[in-house]
Design an enzyme around this catalytic site. Structure first.
Site, PDB file in Angstrom:
ATOM      1  N   SER A 131       6.646   1.894  -4.516  1.00 34.43           N
ATOM      2  CA  SER A 131       7.185   2.486  -3.287  1.00 34.43           C
ATOM      3  C   SER A 131       6.448   1.964  -2.058  1.00 34.43           C
ATOM      4  CB  SER A 131       7.070   4.010  -3.344  1.00 34.43           C
ATOM      5  OG  SER A 131       5.747   4.401  -3.712  1.00 34.43           O
ATOM      6  N   ASP A 159       1.668   0.889 -10.833  1.00 32.81           N
ATOM      7  CA  ASP A 159       3.034   0.446 -11.121  1.00 32.81           C
ATOM      8  C   ASP A 159       3.059  -1.051 -11.409  1.00 32.81           C
ATOM      9  OD1 ASP A 159       5.349   1.951 -11.357  1.00 32.81           O
ATOM     10  OD2 ASP A 159       5.542   2.291  -9.198  1.00 32.81           O
ATOM     11  N   GLU A 205      13.139  10.500 -13.535  1.00 34.69           N
ATOM     12  CA  GLU A 205      13.567  10.500 -12.135  1.00 34.69           C
ATOM     13  C   GLU A 205      15.070  10.733 -12.009  1.00 34.69           C
ATOM     14  OE1 GLU A 205      13.345   7.884  -8.000  1.00 34.69           O
ATOM     15  OE2 GLU A 205      12.231   7.221  -9.771  1.00 34.69           O
TER      16      GLU A 205
END
Length: 263
Positions: A45, A83, A181
């Site tokens: 992100s 990530d 998610e």
């Protein structure tokens, strides 16, 4: 005392909720640490909230390694997850291992990668060689072009069944944790009941073992459109420290997410 994967797995088994926030630098890492956040995610992100891209796809391995090292220098207690960016794990298991090893060497305690069935061999390869893996199913932002946009996943019966089986397979392959998610709350509850690995929800209802939000979203810093599952904690708390502490409190009390943040 440093939180470990064993700590988080024990919390899940005992019904103690896990708080997770994204983090990208040493100063915020220290603040989140002091506020009681158990898990810090160096999320891809960062491509959107730090770099200004319109997706996570441009983020590189170098970016994640750099920000992981920053976070690791600031966090003394929290468990750190890095990530794996797009294109760094959709490779041979051997090449993926080399990329994951760089993130671990920078200070991560676990790597996260998106995807279900196609990732099973890779997850097994990594975990049997000492690299803990967090899976990520449901809405997988790196696949947004293939999914046709940021849409809730698992609403149809066949898709829900597939995601449930994928979660079980991820755990069998060695995933020690998994992010769920943008899936219906009822499906997330079924997955959480079906696996022992901690489930961390983001837009997946209140029954997961823990909850995660993007830091810049919950502090209302990111100027872009916010997802339904985002709550503005700055509005209620007024300070960054207070906002993070309130997030942790509400996750522990199972008052976040509410029905208005769920599907």
């Amino acid at each position: 005392m440093r939180i470990t994967l064993n700590t988080l797995q024990k919390m899940a088994q005992e019904g103690n909720r896990i708080s997770m926030l994204t983090c990208y630098d040493a100063s915020f890492a220290a603040l989140l640490d002091a506020a009681g956040v158990e898990t810090l995610l160096i999320g891809d992100s960062l491509g959107m909230v730090l770099q200004g891209h319109d997706s996570t796809l441009p983020v590189t391995l170098r970016d994640v390694v750099y920000h992981t090292a920053c976070v690791a220098r600031g966090a003394k207690r929290a468990f750190i997850i890095g990530d794996m960016p797009f294109g760094t794990f959709q490779l041979t298991p051997e090449d993926t291992f080399r990329n994951a090893a760089e993130i671990m060497a920078a200070g991560a305690h676990m790597v996260k990668l998106e995807g279900g069935q196609p990732m099973l061999q890779t997850i097994e390869y990594l975990t049997t060689r000492g690299i803990p893996v967090c899976g990520h199913i449901g809405l997988t932002p790196q696949s947004v072009n293939q999914l046709g946009g940021y849409r809730v996943q698992g609403k149809e019966e066949n898709d829900a069944r597939r995601l449930l089986e994928e979660a079980k397979s991820l755990e069998q392959a060695g995933a020690g944790m998994m992010v769920l998610e943008a899936i219906p709350a009822a499906l997330a509850r079924d997955i959480t009941a079906a696996v022992r690995a901690p489930t961390i929800g983001i837009g997946a209802g209140v029954d997961c073992h823990g909850q995660v939000l993007v830091l810049h979203d919950m502090l209302d810093i990111y100027p872009g459109k916010k997802a339904k599952f985002v709550k503005n904690y700055m509005r209620a708390a007024g300070t960054v420290q207070g906002a993070v502490e309130l997030f942790v409190k509400e996750v522990k009390a199972k008052t976040f997410p509410g029905p208005e943040h769920s599907f």
